[in-house]
Design a protein around this motif. Structure first.
Motif, PDB file in Angstrom:
ATOM      1  N   VAL A   1      29.034  45.526  33.266  1.00  0.00           N
ATOM      2  CA  VAL A   1      29.990  46.008  34.264  1.00  0.00           C
ATOM      3  C   VAL A   1      29.500  45.651  35.667  1.00  0.00           C
ATOM      4  N   ALA A   2      28.215  45.872  35.902  1.00  0.00           N
ATOM      5  CA  ALA A   2      27.645  45.547  37.225  1.00  0.00           C
ATOM      6  C   ALA A   2      27.716  44.049  37.486  1.00  0.00           C
TER       7      ALA A   2
ATOM      8  N   ALA B   1      31.230  42.991  38.505  1.00  0.00           N
ATOM      9  CA  ALA B   1      31.538  43.451  39.860  1.00  0.00           C
ATOM     10  C   ALA B   1      30.805  42.609  40.902  1.00  0.00           C
ATOM     11  N   LEU B   2      29.531  42.330  40.664  1.00  0.00           N
ATOM     12  CA  LEU B   2      28.752  41.524  41.624  1.00  0.00           C
ATOM     13  C   LEU B   2      29.323  40.121  41.769  1.00  0.00           C
ATOM     14  N   LEU B   3      29.707  39.520  40.646  1.00  0.00           N
ATOM     15  CA  LEU B   3      30.224  38.150  40.710  1.00  0.00           C
ATOM     16  C   LEU B   3      31.624  38.092  41.300  1.00  0.00           C
TER      17      LEU B   3
ATOM     18  N   LEU C   1      27.361  32.446  45.063  1.00  0.00           N
ATOM     19  CA  LEU C   1      26.985  32.433  43.651  1.00  0.00           C
ATOM     20  C   LEU C   1      26.207  31.169  43.310  1.00  0.00           C
ATOM     21  N   THR C   2      25.241  31.309  42.436  1.00  0.00           N
ATOM     22  CA  THR C   2      24.551  30.147  41.900  1.00  0.00           C
ATOM     23  C   THR C   2      25.466  29.460  40.899  1.00  0.00           C
ATOM     24  N   PRO C   3      25.171  28.226  40.531  1.00  0.00           N
ATOM     25  CA  PRO C   3      25.994  27.563  39.501  1.00  0.00           C
ATOM     26  C   PRO C   3      26.074  28.367  38.200  1.00  0.00           C
ATOM     27  N   ARG C   4      24.975  28.981  37.799  1.00  0.00           N
ATOM     28  CA  ARG C   4      25.002  29.810  36.591  1.00  0.00           C
ATOM     29  C   ARG C   4      25.964  30.985  36.772  1.00  0.00           C
ATOM     30  N   ALA C   5      25.920  31.602  37.932  1.00  0.00           N
ATOM     31  CA  ALA C   5      26.806  32.739  38.198  1.00  0.00           C
ATOM     32  C   ALA C   5      28.264  32.314  38.224  1.00  0.00           C
TER      33      ALA C   5
ATOM     34  N   PRO D   1      34.041  34.304  35.103  1.00  0.00           N
ATOM     35  CA  PRO D   1      35.242  34.620  34.304  1.00  0.00           C
ATOM     36  C   PRO D   1      34.897  35.248  32.952  1.00  0.00           C
ATOM     37  N   ARG D   2      33.780  34.837  32.367  1.00  0.00           N
ATOM     38  CA  ARG D   2      33.394  35.391  31.069  1.00  0.00           C
ATOM     39  C   ARG D   2      32.975  36.846  31.196  1.00  0.00           C
ATOM     40  N   ALA D   3      32.262  37.162  32.266  1.00  0.00           N
ATOM     41  CA  ALA D   3      31.836  38.552  32.468  1.00  0.00           C
ATOM     42  C   ALA D   3      33.038  39.470  32.653  1.00  0.00           C
TER      43      ALA D   3
END
Length: 335
Positions: free
Chosen positions: A12-13, A16-18, A62-66, A71-73
């Protein structure tokens, strides 16, 4: 990765962060303090091995990983919300659900008209899908979700821990003949009854039935002039001939109101046991509000049948007799 060690709150966090790209705004979105969200971000960085959010000037990016995770998160959070959401409310007046009832032909004939009156008054938008009782065990159909409720005679099925049962009503046997029949009237003695010309219902085409078994125990046999696979044709045949038949009283009451038929008492020596009708449902639908409403409606529909024979029906705290005129509806499906 061992998912048992993952805190779902971190997902959940993360979402929200992303989405917010801000620890402060993410904390507001989730409803926790800013230090708590900062701690969650630190744990996420350690778990994922990526900084996720990095400062560029006065903003966070955001980093590339983020970017790939965002969208998946969010999708995972939405799935969790749907998974853990409470059961949807059921308002019979506005519901458009399809509810499935599995029932024998006999139950459909004697119970369905009253049930449909209740449904038309209280739940005009639902679709009632009526399914036949088949050779498959009713408990299996309920377990597989093919039906919400099943009603019939289930003496042959052993009780299952995951299937609930309640007795609805019982029915007794009577003789039926055409009005004005020269012999079949009042109470017949055993020999007169056996000598009459009988119609037998045998769904599988096998000879003999409950009456024949009872007679055989007394060393007697009746004359079966006609054997048919379905009981619905029998009243019409009896009404136009000197044949008689033995059927359940609720079925006889239905047809004597429509055709020139009369009933007569069976010889007491036959001592035929009443037939009990049982309602069954699976544990998984026990708390479902729509299925619960249907079961209550079935209890109320069965009450006049039980009272007609002096029996008792189960009580339902939420069951009330329908009020007001019935409205026509098109949501009934039979097969």
């Amino acid at each position: 990765m061992n998912l048992a060690g993952i805190d779902v709150n971190l997902v959940v966090a993360l979402a929200a962060l992303l989405q917010e790209r801000s620890v402060t705004e993410a904390a507001k979105r989730v409803g926790i303090s800013q230090p708590a969200m900062s701690h969650a971000l630190a744990r996420l960085r350690e778990t994922l091995g990526d900084p996720l959010l990095v400062r560029v000037g006065r903003a966070m990016t955001l980093t590339p990983r983020a970017e790939a995770l965002a969208p998946r998160a969010q999708a995972v959070v939405e799935e969790l919300e749907a998974l853990l959401a409470p059961l949807p409310s059921f308002d019979p007046k506005t519901s458009r659900r399809t509810l499935k009832l599995s029932a024998t032909d006999y139950v459909q004939l004697v119970l369905l008209p009253t049930l449909e009156e209740i449904v038309s008054r209280e739940a005009p938008g639902i679709t009632l899908h009526v399914l036949p009782i088949t050779d498959q065990l009713a408990a299996e159909r309920l377990r597989d979700g093919e039906a919400d409720v099943a009603i019939g005679r289930f003496d042959h099925e052993a009780p299952a821990l995951d299937v609930r049962r309640v007795a609805l009503f019982r029915d007794t046997f009577v003789g039926v003949a055409r009005a004005g029949h020269p012999t079949a009237r009042g109470r017949l003695d055993l020999s007169t009854y056996a000598e009459l010309s009988h119609v037998l219902v045998s769904p599988r085409g096998t000879p003999g039935g409950i009456v024949d078994g009872a007679l055989a125990q007394m060393g007697l046999a009746r004359r079966v002039a006609l054997t048919v696979p379905h009981f619905l044709v029998v009243p019409h045949v009896v009404a136009s001939s000197d044949h008689v038949t033995t059927m359940l009283a609720h079925v006889a009451a239905t047809f004597t109101a429509l055709l020139p038929l009369t009933t007569f008492e069976l010889p007491p020596e036959l001592d035929l046991e009443p037939i009990g009708m049982t309602m069954m449902w699976h544990e998984r639908t026990h708390e479902d509000p729509g299925a619960r409403w249907l079961r209550g409606a079935l209890v109320r529909a069965a009450r006049p049948l039980a009272q007609a024979r002096g029996a008792r029906t189960p009580t339902d705290k939420k069951a009330r007799e329908p009020q007001g005129p019935a409205r026509p509806r098109a949501g009934l499906v039979t097969k």
